[in-house]
Each structure stands twice: as structure tokens, then as C-alpha cells.
Design an enzyme around this catalytic site. Structure first.
Site, PDB file in Angstrom:
ATOM      1  N   TYR A  56       0.807  -1.226   0.000  1.00  0.00           N
ATOM      2  CA  TYR A  56       0.000   0.000   0.000  1.00  0.00           C
ATOM      3  C   TYR A  56       0.836   1.269   0.000  1.00  0.00           C
ATOM      4  O   TYR A  56       0.305   2.351  -0.257  1.00  0.00           O
ATOM      5  CB  TYR A  56      -0.947   0.013   1.210  1.00  0.00           C
ATOM      6  CG  TYR A  56      -1.966  -1.095   1.240  1.00  0.00           C
ATOM      7  CD1 TYR A  56      -2.161  -1.940   0.147  1.00  0.00           C
ATOM      8  CD2 TYR A  56      -2.741  -1.311   2.376  1.00  0.00           C
ATOM      9  CE1 TYR A  56      -3.087  -2.964   0.188  1.00  0.00           C
ATOM     10  CE2 TYR A  56      -3.684  -2.335   2.422  1.00  0.00           C
ATOM     11  CZ  TYR A  56      -3.840  -3.158   1.329  1.00  0.00           C
ATOM     12  OH  TYR A  56      -4.764  -4.173   1.378  1.00  0.00           O
ATOM     13  N   HIS A 120       0.062 -11.876   1.218  1.00  0.00           N
ATOM     14  CA  HIS A 120      -0.933 -11.040   0.551  1.00  0.00           C
ATOM     15  C   HIS A 120      -1.698 -11.783  -0.529  1.00  0.00           C
ATOM     16  O   HIS A 120      -2.849 -11.454  -0.839  1.00  0.00           O
ATOM     17  CB  HIS A 120      -0.252  -9.809  -0.055  1.00  0.00           C
ATOM     18  CG  HIS A 120      -1.170  -8.651  -0.231  1.00  0.00           C
ATOM     19  ND1 HIS A 120      -0.748  -7.346  -0.168  1.00  0.00           N
ATOM     20  CD2 HIS A 120      -2.495  -8.577  -0.459  1.00  0.00           C
ATOM     21  CE1 HIS A 120      -1.775  -6.525  -0.343  1.00  0.00           C
ATOM     22  NE2 HIS A 120      -2.845  -7.254  -0.532  1.00  0.00           N
ATOM     23  N   GLN A 174      -8.001 -13.488   4.410  1.00  0.00           N
ATOM     24  CA  GLN A 174      -8.636 -12.223   4.042  1.00  0.00           C
ATOM     25  C   GLN A 174      -8.984 -12.267   2.553  1.00  0.00           C
ATOM     26  O   GLN A 174      -8.105 -12.387   1.708  1.00  0.00           O
ATOM     27  CB  GLN A 174      -7.693 -11.055   4.342  1.00  0.00           C
ATOM     28  CG  GLN A 174      -8.330  -9.701   4.103  1.00  0.00           C
ATOM     29  CD  GLN A 174      -7.377  -8.559   4.359  1.00  0.00           C
ATOM     30  OE1 GLN A 174      -7.128  -7.728   3.483  1.00  0.00           O
ATOM     31  NE2 GLN A 174      -6.815  -8.498   5.568  1.00  0.00           N
ATOM     32  N   LEU A 203     -18.078  -3.267   1.035  1.00  0.00           N
ATOM     33  CA  LEU A 203     -19.086  -2.406   0.399  1.00  0.00           C
ATOM     34  C   LEU A 203     -19.036  -2.553  -1.118  1.00  0.00           C
ATOM     35  O   LEU A 203     -19.619  -1.743  -1.839  1.00  0.00           O
ATOM     36  CB  LEU A 203     -18.856  -0.940   0.792  1.00  0.00           C
ATOM     37  CG  LEU A 203     -18.763  -0.656   2.300  1.00  0.00           C
ATOM     38  CD1 LEU A 203     -18.555   0.828   2.547  1.00  0.00           C
ATOM     39  CD2 LEU A 203     -20.013  -1.146   3.012  1.00  0.00           C
ATOM     40  N   ARG A 249     -17.777   9.206   6.952  1.00  0.00           N
ATOM     41  CA  ARG A 249     -17.993   7.794   6.601  1.00  0.00           C
ATOM     42  C   ARG A 249     -17.398   6.863   7.647  1.00  0.00           C
ATOM     43  O   ARG A 249     -17.907   5.763   7.878  1.00  0.00           O
ATOM     44  CB  ARG A 249     -17.372   7.508   5.231  1.00  0.00           C
ATOM     45  CG  ARG A 249     -18.059   8.234   4.076  1.00  0.00           C
ATOM     46  CD  ARG A 249     -19.320   7.519   3.627  1.00  0.00           C
ATOM     47  NE  ARG A 249     -20.036   8.293   2.619  1.00  0.00           N
ATOM     48  CZ  ARG A 249     -19.711   8.354   1.338  1.00  0.00           C
ATOM     49  NH1 ARG A 249     -18.630   7.719   0.898  1.00  0.00           N
ATOM     50  NH2 ARG A 249     -20.444   9.063   0.494  1.00  0.00           N
TER      51      ARG A 249
END
Length: 286
Positions: A56, A120, A174, A203, A249
Site C-alpha cells: 500500500y 498477501h 482475508q 461495500l 464515513r
């Protein structure tokens, strides 16, 4: 069965007995400035779980913000209350490369340890996956990492890793999970082996917030579409990782305790599954 009540204080027990926050802030696709602001706001609101990764490119800003908050907050929050996840950028057949990569993340964090470290993806092949997992196991045994897990592992990858008789089995997998991609097969394999499922993109990256069923049920439960989808994750026993860089949010995503989705409506949401992939899908990697 998952609890009927959820808040930022809610925790889930991992297979190794450690507790993990059941709602995390995902730091994916945030630049350094956004990550710094989002982590600061989130910590102030009560978030204690944060999902990062070497890939990231914003871990430095997140780490610095953790230190600033711990050293200056008036709530008495300590480092031990923060749960940070990092992930290995690339699996490798070279054990030393992976081991050194984990050690660099721990050293750069200056947190003393990383709460959870994941592979990952399953990319790289069997040898790379198993070699990389051995490095994670050693990092755990050396106290650099508290819990190990995987990300984007399909059923075959999970079975392959467990068939290798690891010293430490993965505690978490994950994967992308939401009503439009329920991942029932992978979730069933994880449940079979006691692996907790973390749901990234809970979402669906906003791609289905205007879906008619989502809109109708949101009105029924007097919540927002985002709150409905996060609540769906929680009622399925998942650990959602909603990502946002907006303070409003952040609050919305954590306010999910004023309603409970009925069994019938959970089934209707399950029925929205269209195998929607909003980013990458390495779960069928060779």
C-alpha cells in the site's frame, strides 16, 4: 453464533486465543496524507483495528500516526490496544528474502511487533507459498509477529498449506466478501479448519450501493446501504475492513448496532451473489 450486538469495541477470538477487533479500517488505495488523516480520525473515534500492507506504500504514515496518538491521547490508549495487520508484498522461494522483508516492516513500525502478518496472495506457486509461510512461522516464534494468516487464498491453497503440516496454521484468510460475492466455498473451507475470514471490499467498493434490494432493505432498517452491508458481514461472523478517507464515513461505517437483519432478509442478501470481483481475484492462482 456471532453476537447480535456490534461496536468498535467488539472483538473476535482467533484460533490462537488472541482477540482481534471485529471492525477494521482498511488503508488500501490511500496516499500517505490520506492514511495519516484517516488513522488519526479513526483512532479518535475508537477504531483499534487497522489493515495495511507493504504494497500500500502508506505504512510509514500509519506507523507515525499510531505513535503520535499513543504518546499524546488523553484516553489512556496504549500500543497494546491497537491491532495492526501488514502483508507480504510478494511470496518467494528464497526464505531469507521473505524473512528480511518481515523484519524490515517490524523495524520500520517501531511498534515492537506486528499484530498480524499475512501472505498477501497465493501468487508464486506452491514452493513460494510454503517457503513464505515458514518465514511467517519463524517471525511468530521470534516474537516479531503475534498472529499469521493469508489473503486471497482459495480452497486449494488453504488445503495445500494445511496438508504441509505447518507448525502454526493460518488464523485468518482475508478475501473479498460482500452480498454480491459471498465466497461460500472459501468461507466453508475456512470454517472447516477454524480459520477466521476477514472481508475486504465489504461495500463492493461502492459498485452496488444503489442496488434496489440494498436500497429497499436500507429503508426498512433505517440505515444507510453501507451500514446494511457491513452489518451483513458481521452477522455472518466475518471481520469487515471498510475503507474510507472521509471522517463522516468512518463514523457511519461503525454505527451498526441500532438494528439486526432478519434471517429472511439475510437470505435475500445472500441471494444477490453474482461473483462480483471489484479488484483482483488471485483465489484460483496456480
Amino acid at each position: 453464533m456471532p453476537s447480535a450486538n456490534f461496536s468498535l469495541a467488539s472483538k473476535i477470538k482467533l484460533p490462537n486465543g488472541k482477540l482481534m477487533p471485529q471492525i477494521h479500517l482498511g488503508l488500501y488505495r490511500m496516499n500517505g496524507k490520506e492514511a495519516r488523516a484517516s488513522v488519526r480520525w479513526a483512532l479518535g473515534m475508537g477504531y483499534r483495528g487497522f489493515d495495511g500492507a507493504q504494497m500500500y506504500k502508506n505504512e510509514r504514515e500509519a506507523f507515525e500516526t499510531f505513535h503520535e496518538f499513543v504518546n499524546n491521547n488523553n484516553q489512556g490508549v496504549t500500543r497494546q490496544e491497537i491491532f495492526y495487520t501488514s502483508k507480504l508484498a510478494s511470496n518467494s522461494t528464497n526464505y531469507k528474502v521473505v524473512r528480511n522483508s518481515i523484519q524490515r516492516t517490524v523495524a520500520h513500525s517501531k511498534l515492537g511487533y506486528i499484530d498480524m502478518f499475512l501472505l498477501h496472495s497465493p501468487y508464486g506457486g506452491t514452493e513460494a507459498r510454503l517457503t513464505s509461510w515458514k518465514a511467517v512461522e519463524d517471525a511468530i516464534e521470534d516474537g516479531e509477529v503475534k498472529t499469521g494468516g493469508v489473503s486471497n487464498f482459495g480452497v486449494r491453497h488453504i488445503e495445500e498449506l494445511l496438508a504441509s503440516n505447518p507448525r502454526i496454521p493460518p488464523a485468518v484468510n482475508q478475501i473479498e466478501v460482500h452480498p454480491f460475492n459471498t465466497q461460500k466455498d472459501i468461507r466453508a473451507a475456512c470454517a472447516k479448519h477454524g480459520i477466521v475470514v476477514q472481508a475486504y471490499a465489504p461495500l463492493a467498493q461502492g459498485e452496488r450501493l444503489l442496488d434496489i434490494t440494498i436500497e429497499d432493505l436500507s429503508k426498512k432498517y433505517s440505515c444507510t446501504p453501507a451500514q446494511l452491508m457491513i452489518r451483513w458481514s458481521l452477522q455472518h461472523g466475518l471481520v469487515p475492513l471498510p475503507k474510507t478517507s472521509k471522517s463522516g464515513r468512518l463514523h457511519e461505517n461503525a454505527t451498526i448496532d441500532g438494528f439486526k437483519i432478519s434471517k429472511e432478509d439475510m437470505e435475500e442478501l445472500d441471494g444477490l451473489d453474482e461473483k462480483l470481483v471489484t479488484d483482483w481475484d488471485p483465489t484460483d492462482a496456480p
